[in-house]
Design an enzyme around this catalytic site. Structure first.
Site, PDB file in Angstrom:
ATOM      1  N   TYR A   1       0.878  -1.191   0.000  1.00  0.00           N
ATOM      2  CA  TYR A   1       0.000   0.000   0.000  1.00  0.00           C
ATOM      3  C   TYR A   1       0.908   1.232   0.000  1.00  0.00           C
ATOM      4  O   TYR A   1       2.090   1.125   0.337  1.00  0.00           O
ATOM      5  CB  TYR A   1      -0.973  -0.015   1.196  1.00  0.00           C
ATOM      6  CG  TYR A   1      -0.334   0.019   2.564  1.00  0.00           C
ATOM      7  CD1 TYR A   1      -0.155   1.214   3.244  1.00  0.00           C
ATOM      8  CD2 TYR A   1       0.099  -1.152   3.189  1.00  0.00           C
ATOM      9  CE1 TYR A   1       0.429   1.240   4.504  1.00  0.00           C
ATOM     10  CE2 TYR A   1       0.679  -1.136   4.435  1.00  0.00           C
ATOM     11  CZ  TYR A   1       0.842   0.065   5.094  1.00  0.00           C
ATOM     12  OH  TYR A   1       1.421   0.097   6.328  1.00  0.00           O
TER      13      TYR A   1
ATOM     14  N   HIS B   1       6.153  -0.523   1.008  1.00  0.00           N
ATOM     15  CA  HIS B   1       5.958   0.632   0.129  1.00  0.00           C
ATOM     16  C   HIS B   1       6.943   0.564  -1.034  1.00  0.00           C
ATOM     17  O   HIS B   1       8.094   0.178  -0.850  1.00  0.00           O
ATOM     18  CB  HIS B   1       6.196   1.941   0.887  1.00  0.00           C
ATOM     19  CG  HIS B   1       5.408   2.038   2.142  1.00  0.00           C
ATOM     20  ND1 HIS B   1       4.057   1.795   2.172  1.00  0.00           N
ATOM     21  CD2 HIS B   1       5.767   2.340   3.413  1.00  0.00           C
ATOM     22  CE1 HIS B   1       3.628   1.953   3.412  1.00  0.00           C
ATOM     23  NE2 HIS B   1       4.646   2.275   4.190  1.00  0.00           N
TER      24      HIS B   1
END
Ligand code: C5P
Length: 324
Positions: free
Chosen positions: A252, A299
Protein backbone atom coordinates in the site's frame (compact mmCIF):
# COMPACT_ATOMS: atom_id res chain seq x y z
CA UNK A 1 -2.79 58.48 -31.42
CA UNK A 2 -2.38 56.85 -34.81
CA UNK A 3 -5.94 55.51 -34.75
CA UNK A 4 -7.25 59.02 -34.98
CA UNK A 5 -4.96 59.82 -37.83
CA UNK A 6 -6.94 57.57 -40.08
CA UNK A 7 -8.94 59.79 -42.25
CA UNK A 8 -11.60 57.46 -43.32
CA UNK A 9 -14.35 57.07 -40.74
CA UNK A 10 -15.24 53.55 -41.95
CA UNK A 11 -11.72 52.25 -41.24
CA UNK A 12 -11.65 53.95 -37.88
CA UNK A 13 -14.94 52.34 -36.80
CA UNK A 14 -13.82 48.90 -38.01
CA UNK A 15 -10.50 49.22 -36.19
CA UNK A 16 -12.12 50.35 -32.95
CA UNK A 17 -14.67 47.51 -33.08
CA UNK A 18 -12.02 44.85 -33.66
CA UNK A 19 -9.83 46.29 -30.88
CA UNK A 20 -12.81 46.17 -28.52
CA UNK A 21 -13.51 42.54 -29.45
CA UNK A 22 -9.86 41.59 -28.93
CA UNK A 23 -9.76 43.28 -25.52
CA UNK A 24 -13.00 41.53 -24.52
CA UNK A 25 -11.67 38.17 -25.72
CA UNK A 26 -8.42 38.72 -23.84
CA UNK A 27 -10.20 39.28 -20.52
CA UNK A 28 -12.69 36.54 -21.16
CA UNK A 29 -9.98 34.03 -21.97
CA UNK A 30 -8.52 34.43 -18.50
CA UNK A 31 -11.86 33.37 -17.02
CA UNK A 32 -13.31 31.04 -19.61
CA UNK A 33 -11.97 28.23 -21.70
CA UNK A 34 -13.91 27.33 -24.83
CA UNK A 35 -14.52 23.71 -25.63
CA UNK A 36 -16.03 22.59 -28.86
CA UNK A 37 -18.86 20.14 -28.39
CA UNK A 38 -21.20 18.65 -30.93
CA UNK A 39 -23.69 21.36 -29.94
CA UNK A 40 -21.27 24.16 -30.75
CA UNK A 41 -19.07 26.17 -28.38
CA UNK A 42 -19.71 25.71 -24.69
CA UNK A 43 -17.94 27.64 -21.95
CA UNK A 44 -16.14 25.97 -19.05
CA UNK A 45 -14.86 27.76 -15.97
CA UNK A 46 -11.14 27.50 -15.14
CA UNK A 47 -10.60 25.25 -12.09
CA UNK A 48 -8.98 27.85 -9.82
CA UNK A 49 -7.67 31.39 -9.42
CA UNK A 50 -3.95 30.49 -9.30
CA UNK A 51 -1.85 31.00 -12.45
CA UNK A 52 -1.56 27.21 -12.83
CA UNK A 53 -4.18 24.91 -11.24
CA UNK A 54 -3.26 21.39 -10.17
CA UNK A 55 -6.66 20.02 -11.16
CA UNK A 56 -6.47 21.43 -14.68
CA UNK A 57 -6.31 18.27 -16.74
CA UNK A 58 -5.95 20.23 -19.97
CA UNK A 59 -2.17 20.39 -19.84
CA UNK A 60 -1.21 16.77 -19.12
CA UNK A 61 -2.73 13.58 -20.47
CA UNK A 62 -0.55 11.54 -18.14
CA UNK A 63 -2.07 13.40 -15.18
CA UNK A 64 -5.66 13.25 -16.45
CA UNK A 65 -5.42 9.49 -16.90
CA UNK A 66 -4.63 9.13 -13.19
CA UNK A 67 -6.43 11.99 -11.47
CA UNK A 68 -10.00 11.31 -10.38
CA UNK A 69 -11.61 14.47 -8.99
CA UNK A 70 -14.62 12.49 -7.76
CA UNK A 71 -12.85 10.09 -5.45
CA UNK A 72 -13.98 10.38 -1.80
CA UNK A 73 -11.00 11.76 0.15
CA UNK A 74 -12.29 11.84 3.69
CA UNK A 75 -14.71 9.59 5.45
CA UNK A 76 -18.14 10.66 6.69
CA UNK A 77 -21.28 8.76 7.61
CA UNK A 78 -22.82 9.36 4.17
CA UNK A 79 -19.94 8.10 2.04
CA UNK A 80 -18.69 5.34 4.36
CA UNK A 81 -20.04 2.31 2.46
CA UNK A 82 -17.14 0.49 0.80
CA UNK A 83 -17.28 -1.17 -2.59
CA UNK A 84 -16.50 -4.89 -2.61
CA UNK A 85 -13.05 -4.42 -4.21
CA UNK A 86 -11.94 -1.71 -1.80
CA UNK A 87 -13.27 -3.60 1.19
CA UNK A 88 -11.49 -6.82 0.19
CA UNK A 89 -8.16 -5.05 -0.47
CA UNK A 90 -8.29 -2.88 2.66
CA UNK A 91 -9.32 -5.72 4.98
CA UNK A 92 -6.58 -7.83 3.39
CA UNK A 93 -3.98 -5.39 4.79
CA UNK A 94 -4.96 -6.16 8.37
CA UNK A 95 -4.63 -9.31 10.41
CA UNK A 96 -7.74 -8.93 12.61
CA UNK A 97 -10.42 -6.92 10.87
CA UNK A 98 -12.94 -5.54 13.40
CA UNK A 99 -16.44 -4.26 12.82
CA UNK A 100 -16.17 -1.39 10.31
CA UNK A 101 -19.82 -0.27 10.44
CA UNK A 102 -19.77 -0.11 14.23
CA UNK A 103 -16.53 1.91 14.16
CA UNK A 104 -17.99 4.36 11.60
CA UNK A 105 -21.11 4.89 13.75
CA UNK A 106 -18.98 5.71 16.76
CA UNK A 107 -16.58 7.90 14.77
CA UNK A 108 -19.24 10.25 13.56
CA UNK A 109 -20.99 10.58 16.87
CA UNK A 110 -17.62 11.94 18.13
CA UNK A 111 -15.97 13.75 15.22
CA UNK A 112 -17.24 16.19 12.56
CA UNK A 113 -19.49 14.40 10.11
CA UNK A 114 -18.97 16.64 7.11
CA UNK A 115 -18.17 16.75 3.47
CA UNK A 116 -14.78 18.48 3.50
CA UNK A 117 -13.07 20.51 0.78
CA UNK A 118 -15.76 20.68 -1.84
CA UNK A 119 -14.99 24.39 -2.29
CA UNK A 120 -12.78 24.23 -5.41
CA UNK A 121 -13.65 26.84 -8.01
CA UNK A 122 -12.48 29.73 -10.15
CA UNK A 123 -12.24 32.11 -7.18
CA UNK A 124 -10.00 29.91 -5.02
CA UNK A 125 -6.21 29.79 -5.09
CA UNK A 126 -5.20 27.57 -2.18
CA UNK A 127 -1.48 27.01 -1.86
CA UNK A 128 -0.21 23.99 0.06
CA UNK A 129 3.14 22.89 1.41
CA UNK A 130 3.50 19.13 1.88
CA UNK A 131 6.33 18.63 4.34
CA UNK A 132 7.98 15.22 4.51
CA UNK A 133 10.59 14.26 7.06
CA UNK A 134 13.74 14.06 4.95
CA UNK A 135 17.12 15.20 6.26
CA UNK A 136 17.40 17.37 3.16
CA UNK A 137 15.44 20.00 5.10
CA UNK A 138 18.39 20.63 7.41
CA UNK A 139 20.13 23.89 6.50
CA UNK A 140 17.48 24.61 3.83
CA UNK A 141 16.15 27.82 5.43
CA UNK A 142 12.77 26.87 3.96
CA UNK A 143 10.89 27.75 7.20
CA UNK A 144 9.43 31.13 6.14
CA UNK A 145 8.60 29.80 2.66
CA UNK A 146 6.77 26.78 4.10
CA UNK A 147 4.82 28.97 6.53
CA UNK A 148 3.76 31.24 3.66
CA UNK A 149 1.41 28.56 2.29
CA UNK A 150 -2.31 28.46 3.15
CA UNK A 151 -2.09 24.81 4.21
CA UNK A 152 1.02 23.29 5.74
CA UNK A 153 0.55 19.53 5.81
CA UNK A 154 3.04 17.60 7.94
CA UNK A 155 3.50 13.88 8.32
CA UNK A 156 3.89 11.53 11.29
CA UNK A 157 6.30 12.69 13.98
CA UNK A 158 8.08 15.47 12.08
CA UNK A 159 8.53 18.17 14.73
CA UNK A 160 8.68 21.96 14.22
CA UNK A 161 10.05 22.97 17.61
CA UNK A 162 13.78 23.57 17.36
CA UNK A 163 13.72 23.29 13.54
CA UNK A 164 11.62 26.37 12.68
CA UNK A 165 14.32 27.96 10.48
CA UNK A 166 14.29 24.96 8.13
CA UNK A 167 10.79 23.49 8.46
CA UNK A 168 8.63 26.42 9.62
CA UNK A 169 6.29 26.58 12.58
CA UNK A 170 2.83 26.45 11.03
CA UNK A 171 0.92 23.16 10.81
CA UNK A 172 -2.63 23.14 9.50
CA UNK A 173 -2.84 19.35 8.99
CA UNK A 174 -0.89 16.39 10.28
CA UNK A 175 -1.34 12.96 8.71
CA UNK A 176 -0.67 10.17 11.18
CA UNK A 177 -1.62 6.69 12.32
CA UNK A 178 -1.56 5.24 15.85
CA UNK A 179 2.03 4.02 15.63
CA UNK A 180 3.25 7.45 14.47
CA UNK A 181 1.00 9.61 16.63
CA UNK A 182 2.09 12.75 18.44
CA UNK A 183 0.29 15.54 20.31
CA UNK A 184 -1.05 18.40 18.18
CA UNK A 185 -2.00 21.97 18.96
CA UNK A 186 -5.59 23.13 18.98
CA UNK A 187 -5.58 24.58 15.49
CA UNK A 188 -4.19 21.56 13.64
CA UNK A 189 -6.35 19.02 11.82
CA UNK A 190 -5.50 15.49 12.86
CA UNK A 191 -5.88 13.47 9.66
CA UNK A 192 -5.89 9.76 10.43
CA UNK A 193 -4.47 7.33 7.89
CA UNK A 194 -6.46 4.17 8.69
CA UNK A 195 -4.47 1.18 7.50
CA UNK A 196 -6.71 -1.04 9.59
CA UNK A 197 -10.05 -0.97 11.42
CA UNK A 198 -8.11 -1.06 14.69
CA UNK A 199 -6.77 2.40 13.74
CA UNK A 200 -10.34 3.72 13.67
CA UNK A 201 -10.99 2.04 17.01
CA UNK A 202 -7.77 3.54 18.41
CA UNK A 203 -8.89 7.03 17.37
CA UNK A 204 -12.21 6.57 19.16
CA UNK A 205 -10.49 5.13 22.20
CA UNK A 206 -7.86 7.92 22.31
CA UNK A 207 -10.68 10.47 22.74
CA UNK A 208 -12.88 8.36 25.05
CA UNK A 209 -11.96 5.27 27.07
CA UNK A 210 -8.20 5.38 26.34
CA UNK A 211 -8.13 1.58 26.62
CA UNK A 212 -6.27 0.76 23.37
CA UNK A 213 -2.58 0.87 24.15
CA UNK A 214 -1.29 -1.68 21.69
CA UNK A 215 -1.65 -2.53 18.02
CA UNK A 216 1.28 -4.55 16.61
CA UNK A 217 3.38 -2.38 18.94
CA UNK A 218 2.78 -0.03 21.86
CA UNK A 219 0.74 3.03 20.91
CA UNK A 220 -0.24 6.09 22.96
CA UNK A 221 -3.51 5.55 24.82
CA UNK A 222 -4.49 9.14 24.21
CA UNK A 223 -3.52 12.09 22.07
CA UNK A 224 -3.76 15.83 22.51
CA UNK A 225 -5.68 17.20 19.54
CA UNK A 226 -8.78 19.20 18.72
CA UNK A 227 -11.66 16.73 18.45
CA UNK A 228 -13.54 19.12 16.18
CA UNK A 229 -10.74 19.11 13.62
CA UNK A 230 -10.34 15.36 13.24
CA UNK A 231 -10.52 13.94 9.72
CA UNK A 232 -10.11 10.39 8.44
CA UNK A 233 -8.75 9.38 5.05
CA UNK A 234 -11.25 7.27 3.15
CA UNK A 235 -10.21 3.63 2.49
CA UNK A 236 -11.37 4.16 -1.08
CA UNK A 237 -8.86 7.02 -1.40
CA UNK A 238 -6.07 4.68 -0.20
CA UNK A 239 -7.04 2.17 -2.85
CA UNK A 240 -7.26 4.89 -5.53
CA UNK A 241 -3.72 6.08 -4.74
CA UNK A 242 -2.52 2.48 -4.82
CA UNK A 243 -4.19 1.75 -8.17
CA UNK A 244 -3.85 5.02 -10.07
CA UNK A 245 -0.66 6.55 -8.69
CA UNK A 246 1.43 3.69 -7.26
CA UNK A 247 0.08 1.47 -10.04
CA UNK A 248 -0.15 -1.51 -7.72
CA UNK A 249 3.49 -1.36 -6.56
CA UNK A 250 4.21 -2.32 -2.95
CA UNK A 251 1.54 -3.44 -0.51
CA UNK A 252 0.00 0.00 0.00
CA UNK A 253 1.25 3.57 -0.55
CA UNK A 254 3.57 5.30 1.92
CA UNK A 255 2.22 8.03 4.19
CA UNK A 256 4.24 10.70 2.36
CA UNK A 257 2.95 9.61 -1.04
CA UNK A 258 -0.68 9.47 0.18
CA UNK A 259 -0.26 12.93 1.69
CA UNK A 260 1.07 14.33 -1.57
CA UNK A 261 -1.80 12.90 -3.61
CA UNK A 262 -4.26 14.12 -0.95
CA UNK A 263 -2.79 17.61 -1.45
CA UNK A 264 -3.36 17.36 -5.22
CA UNK A 265 -7.06 16.99 -4.43
CA UNK A 266 -7.55 19.67 -1.77
CA UNK A 267 -5.12 22.34 -3.02
CA UNK A 268 -4.75 24.42 -6.15
CA UNK A 269 -0.96 24.73 -5.96
CA UNK A 270 1.27 22.13 -4.29
CA UNK A 271 4.89 22.60 -3.21
CA UNK A 272 6.73 19.65 -1.73
CA UNK A 273 9.45 19.85 0.92
CA UNK A 274 11.40 17.21 2.83
CA UNK A 275 11.08 14.39 0.29
CA UNK A 276 14.03 12.33 -0.94
CA UNK A 277 17.59 11.75 0.11
CA UNK A 278 20.13 14.46 0.88
CA UNK A 279 22.49 15.40 -1.96
CA UNK A 280 24.95 12.87 -0.42
CA UNK A 281 22.39 10.12 -0.93
CA UNK A 282 21.55 9.82 2.77
CA UNK A 283 17.99 8.83 3.66
CA UNK A 284 17.27 9.98 7.18
CA UNK A 285 14.90 12.20 9.13
CA UNK A 286 15.77 15.84 9.80
CA UNK A 287 15.16 15.22 13.50
CA UNK A 288 17.23 12.06 13.99
CA UNK A 289 20.25 10.45 12.38
CA UNK A 290 18.90 6.91 12.00
CA UNK A 291 18.93 5.95 8.32
CA UNK A 292 15.62 5.06 6.71
CA UNK A 293 14.79 3.12 3.59
CA UNK A 294 11.80 3.71 1.35
CA UNK A 295 12.01 0.54 -0.72
CA UNK A 296 10.76 -1.69 2.05
CA UNK A 297 8.50 -4.17 0.27
CA UNK A 298 5.52 -2.63 2.03
CA UNK A 299 5.96 0.63 0.13
CA UNK A 300 7.35 0.96 -3.38
CA UNK A 301 9.70 3.87 -2.62
CA UNK A 302 11.42 3.88 -6.01
CA UNK A 303 8.20 3.80 -8.00
CA UNK A 304 6.66 6.49 -5.78
CA UNK A 305 9.74 8.68 -6.33
CA UNK A 306 9.49 8.25 -10.09
CA UNK A 307 5.84 9.30 -9.94
CA UNK A 308 6.74 12.33 -7.82
CA UNK A 309 9.43 13.29 -10.38
CA UNK A 310 6.91 12.90 -13.19
CA UNK A 311 4.40 15.11 -11.36
CA UNK A 312 7.09 17.76 -11.26
CA UNK A 313 7.92 17.31 -14.98
CA UNK A 314 4.23 17.73 -15.76
CA UNK A 315 4.25 21.06 -13.82
CA UNK A 316 1.80 19.75 -11.25
CA UNK A 317 4.05 20.17 -8.20
CA UNK A 318 7.35 21.76 -7.30
CA UNK A 319 9.73 19.61 -5.26
CA UNK A 320 12.23 21.59 -3.19
CA UNK A 321 15.13 19.40 -2.10
CA UNK A 322 17.27 21.77 -0.01
CA UNK A 323 20.98 22.30 -0.45
CA UNK A 324 22.60 19.65 1.74
O1 C5P B 1 9.70 8.46 7.80
P1 C5P B 1 8.31 9.00 7.74
O2 C5P B 1 7.36 8.01 7.12
O3 C5P B 1 7.80 9.55 9.03
O4 C5P B 1 8.39 10.24 6.74
C1 C5P B 1 7.24 10.81 6.20
C2 C5P B 1 7.39 10.90 4.69
O5 C5P B 1 8.48 11.78 4.36
C3 C5P B 1 7.76 9.58 4.03
O6 C5P B 1 6.61 8.81 3.79
C4 C5P B 1 8.45 10.02 2.77
O7 C5P B 1 7.48 10.33 1.79
C5 C5P B 1 9.14 11.33 3.19
N1 C5P B 1 10.56 11.12 3.49
C6 C5P B 1 11.45 11.13 2.41
N2 C5P B 1 12.80 10.98 2.64
C7 C5P B 1 13.30 10.81 3.87
C8 C5P B 1 12.40 10.78 4.97
C9 C5P B 1 11.03 10.93 4.73
O8 C5P B 1 11.04 11.27 1.25
N3 C5P B 1 14.61 10.71 4.05
Amino acid sequence: MWVFLLKHRRYRTALLSSTTILVLLYFQSSVLVFNYSSYGFVSKKVPCACSICVADGGNSNWFSERYNPNIPLLLNSTNSALGANVSKWWKGLQSNAGNYTEAVDQLFSLFPDEEHYSDAGPDRCRTCAVVGNSGNLLGSHYGPLIDFHDFVIRINKGPTEGYEKDVGSKTTHRILYPESAMDLDNSTHLVLLPVKILDLQWLISAFTTKNITETYTDVPSTIQANKDKVMILHPEFLRYVYDNWAEGHGLYPSTGFLTLIFALHVCDEVNVFGFGATSDGIWHHYFETISTSYESGIHAGNFENETINRLQQENKILVLKGWT
